[in-house]
Design an enzyme around this catalytic site. Structure first.
Site, PDB file in Angstrom:
ATOM      1  N   LYS A   2      51.867  42.684  55.206  1.00 16.72           N
ATOM      2  CA  LYS A   2      51.524  41.510  56.273  1.00 16.72           C
ATOM      3  C   LYS A   2      52.748  40.744  56.575  1.00 16.72           C
ATOM      4  CE  LYS A   2      46.967  40.844  54.523  1.00 16.72           C
ATOM      5  NZ  LYS A   2      47.056  41.839  53.012  1.00 16.72           N
TER       6      LYS A   2
ATOM      7  N   GLY B 179      38.492  48.307  47.265  1.00 17.33           N
ATOM      8  CA  GLY B 179      39.222  48.175  45.890  1.00 17.33           C
ATOM      9  C   GLY B 179      38.288  48.105  44.958  1.00 17.33           C
TER      10      GLY B 179
ATOM     11  N   ASP C 115      50.328  47.509  52.475  1.00 16.51           N
ATOM     12  CA  ASP C 115      49.752  46.099  53.234  1.00 16.51           C
ATOM     13  C   ASP C 115      50.551  45.187  52.937  1.00 16.51           C
ATOM     14  OD1 ASP C 115      48.055  44.378  54.363  1.00 16.51           O
ATOM     15  OD2 ASP C 115      46.723  44.442  52.479  1.00 16.51           O
TER      16      ASP C 115
ATOM     17  N   ARG D 165      31.707  46.443  51.034  1.00 15.34           N
ATOM     18  CA  ARG D 165      31.385  46.395  49.685  1.00 15.34           C
ATOM     19  C   ARG D 165      29.974  47.364  49.814  1.00 15.34           C
ATOM     20  NH1 ARG D 165      35.410  44.773  48.592  1.00 15.34           N
ATOM     21  NH2 ARG D 165      35.778  42.802  47.668  1.00 15.34           N
TER      22      ARG D 165
END
EC number: 4.1.1.23
Length: 243
Positions: free
Chosen positions: A67, A210, A65, A181
């Site tokens: 970007k 995460g 990741d 979440r």
């Protein structure tokens, strides 16, 4: 013929830790409960490229990741280096020049590119402050269609936008959603969030999680619980997405 993604491969655990040593402890703790890891900028700058290569060699799937967003030549050459690691996914910002350059860099490799639409920590007010006249949903839709037309393999977007985007891009683009979440979790710095089951039901292919896993008292059990939620949601909606 597309084949179904195993529930365990739909969960991508973000290794948002400050060192390779910390990441290796977490990977050992998670064991067989997790098959797919995300390595972001913090860990990459702390030596994470070597870790990514080792994980890929050990049969784990890896999502870098990073970007990418720079002048086209830099993006192309950086992508070419990442492709050598054997990882599955690499993120690039959803600007046309960056996406085209990354595709050129990934040519001839199995690396798949994911275009970042709008960060899940942003809302309409943040976009207005940055000078955008579009709402989050409008900008996500615009960048999704542009990525589709350029030939990008998938998208990073909030789970709130998957139902908007799927009809625009068709069934073949991977929709990967952070901002996940489990019920009762701290939302942290995310503004556009959803539970794992609702995200899958809404059309997400893979979920990035995460802190609800890595910060849990029992990370492996937390990961297994999310995979179970995913499996239930997949069964309910009868998903038969690609592997």
């Amino acid at each position: 013929m597309p084949t179904e993604i195993a529930p365990c491969d739909r969960l991508i655990v973000a290794l948002d830790v400050p060192s390779v040593a910390d990441a290796e402890v977490m990977i050992a703790t998670l064991g067989d409960a997790v098959t797919f890891y995300k390595i972001g900028m913090e860990l990459t700058y702390a030596g994470g490229l070597g870790l990514a290569e080792r994980l890929a060699a050990d049969g784990k799937q890896v999502f870098m990741d990073l970007k990418l967003h720079d002048i086209p030549n830099t993006v192309e050459r950086a992508t070419r280096q990442i492709a050598k690691l054997g990882v599955r996914f690499l993120t690039v910002h959803g600007f046309s020049q960056s996406m085209k350059a990354a595709l050129a860099g990934a040519a001839g490799s199995p690396l798949e590119l994911l275009a970042v639409t709008v960060m899940t920590s942003y809302d309409d007010a943040d976009l207005a402050t940055a000078g955008y006249a579009m709402t989050v949903k409008e900008l996500v839709a615009h960048r999704a269609v542009q990525a589709r037309d350029i030939g990008i393999h998938g998208l990073i977007l909030s789970p709130e936008e998957t139902q908007l985007v799927r009809p625009l891009v068709g069934p073949d683009m991977q929709l990967v959603t952070p901002g996940i979440r489990p019920a009762g979790s701290d939302v942290g710095d995310q503004k556009r969030i959803m539970t794992p089951a609702l995200a899958i039901a809404g059309g997400a292919d893979r979920l990035v999680v995460g802190r609800p896993v890595t910060g849990a008292a029992d990370p492996a059990a937390a990961a297994e619980a999310i995979v179970a939620d995913i499996a239930t949601a997949v069964a309910l909606v009868g998903k038969t997405n690609r592997s």
